[in-house]
Scaffold this motif. Structure first.
Motif, PDB file in Angstrom:
ATOM      1  N   THR A 156      71.446 -22.027   8.490  1.00 28.31           N
ATOM      2  CA  THR A 156      71.582 -22.290   9.911  1.00 28.31           C
ATOM      3  C   THR A 156      69.869 -22.350  10.139  1.00 28.31           C
ATOM      4  N   SER A 158      67.190 -22.901  13.454  1.00 27.23           N
ATOM      5  CA  SER A 158      67.006 -22.497  14.937  1.00 27.23           C
ATOM      6  C   SER A 158      65.753 -23.055  15.328  1.00 27.23           C
ATOM      7  N   TYR A 159      65.533 -24.044  16.203  1.00 22.76           N
ATOM      8  CA  TYR A 159      64.192 -24.447  16.643  1.00 22.76           C
ATOM      9  C   TYR A 159      64.417 -24.565  18.250  1.00 22.76           C
ATOM     10  N   ARG A 160      62.972 -24.610  18.754  1.00 25.96           N
ATOM     11  CA  ARG A 160      63.085 -24.821  20.382  1.00 25.96           C
ATOM     12  C   ARG A 160      62.538 -26.069  20.532  1.00 25.96           C
ATOM     13  N   PRO A 169      67.091 -24.935  23.384  1.00 22.95           N
ATOM     14  CA  PRO A 169      67.191 -24.671  21.952  1.00 22.95           C
ATOM     15  C   PRO A 169      68.044 -25.913  21.326  1.00 22.95           C
ATOM     16  N   HIS A 170      67.469 -26.019  19.894  1.00 27.09           N
ATOM     17  CA  HIS A 170      68.085 -26.923  18.883  1.00 27.09           C
ATOM     18  C   HIS A 170      68.783 -26.004  17.779  1.00 27.09           C
ATOM     19  N   GLN A 171      69.958 -26.140  17.206  1.00 29.08           N
ATOM     20  CA  GLN A 171      70.430 -25.448  16.038  1.00 29.08           C
ATOM     21  C   GLN A 171      71.124 -26.151  15.259  1.00 29.08           C
ATOM     22  N   TYR A 172      70.846 -26.252  13.927  1.00 23.08           N
ATOM     23  CA  TYR A 172      71.349 -26.894  12.786  1.00 23.08           C
ATOM     24  C   TYR A 172      72.067 -26.204  11.948  1.00 23.08           C
ATOM     25  N   ARG A 195      73.645 -31.012  13.897  1.00 23.84           N
ATOM     26  CA  ARG A 195      72.794 -30.217  15.049  1.00 23.84           C
ATOM     27  C   ARG A 195      74.112 -29.803  15.691  1.00 23.84           C
TER      28      ARG A 195
END
Length: 240
Positions: A156, A158-160, A169-172, A195
């Motif tokens: 997983t 996680s980025y902003r 927030p962006h999570q993939y 995403r």
């Protein structure tokens, strides 16, 4: 066009194992672009050094088929950035969109001394307010590079996302099993990175070990394909 087209537009990103940010190297990648399953045109993504420890990533999308071609539609996005530790840190951004006789330009500045980002130009009024910056914040284009660098099966990410006057927030999630993809006449096993988001939008990025750019980027809305970028070829700095 939506800022994902920054993930293309926003955002366009493989590696089977994470690599160091120091491994960042220049490249030029060419894509075919589809809209709703129909050929729209071409896109070029390029990463190159700017000197003084700075880098630049560009995405240029050109409509060459259908009504959008007749309208002269095109979109360009650029982020100038540096590398701090393992982070791609945005410094400035420019977006240009052209249709018929209209042209929209948005400029962004990431001031890390003041820890504030702000956009000017053809941006909505409520998105002109300064956004406080946090360590690790990235533009959509830089998130694509980070996904290429960080993807591992089952991981997983996680980025902003701080881009065009917005922060979220962006999570993939990287799928556990590899998928077969074709680039021209060659086939590869790719990691599919989805995403995680609410609502009707879906974004998927396919990453191949050893390829510094996404081999495919797909955006879907309400279960239907919208924008789809498929890699045609790429060249590293030593191949140009």
């Amino acid at each position: 066009m939506k800022p994902f087209l920054p993930l293309l537009l926003a955002a366009l990103t493989g590696a089977a194992a994470p690599t160091s940010a120091l491994a960042l190297e220049p490249f030029v990648a060419n894509y075919e672009v589809f809209n709703g399953g129909k050929a729209l045109g071409d896109a070029t993504m390029q990463v190159k050094p700017e000197g003084g420890g700075r880098w630049r990533i560009d995405l240029d999308i050109r409509a060459e088929h259908g009504m959008m071609s007749l309208a002269g539609a095109a979109a360009q996005q650029t982020t100038v950035f540096d590398v701090v530790g393992d982070a791609y840190r945005p410094l400035s951004q420019k977006m240009v969109r052209k249709v018929l006789f209209s042209k929209r330009v948005i400029d962004g500045n990431y001031d890390w001394n003041q820890r504030s980002a702000q956009w000017t130009g053809d941006v909505k009024e409520h998105r002109r307010k300064p956004i406080p910056l946090q360590d690790g914040d990235m533009s959509g284009l830089l998130i694509n590079l980070a996904v290429v660098r960080d993807a591992q099966p089952g991981k997983t990410l996680s980025y902003r996302f701080v881009d065009s006057g917005r922060a979220r927030p962006h999570q993939y999630v990287v799928q556990q099993e590899l998928e077969g993809v074709k680039i021209d006449d060659m086939s590869f096993n790719a990691m599919r990175v989805n995403r995680v988001q609410s609502g009707s939008e879906e974004t998927s990025i396919w990453v191949v070990d050893g390829v510094p750019t996404p081999v495919r980027i797909l955006q879907r809305e309400d279960g239907q394909d919208t924008y789809d970028l498929r890699l045609v070829e790429y060249k590293g700095v030593n191949e140009q």
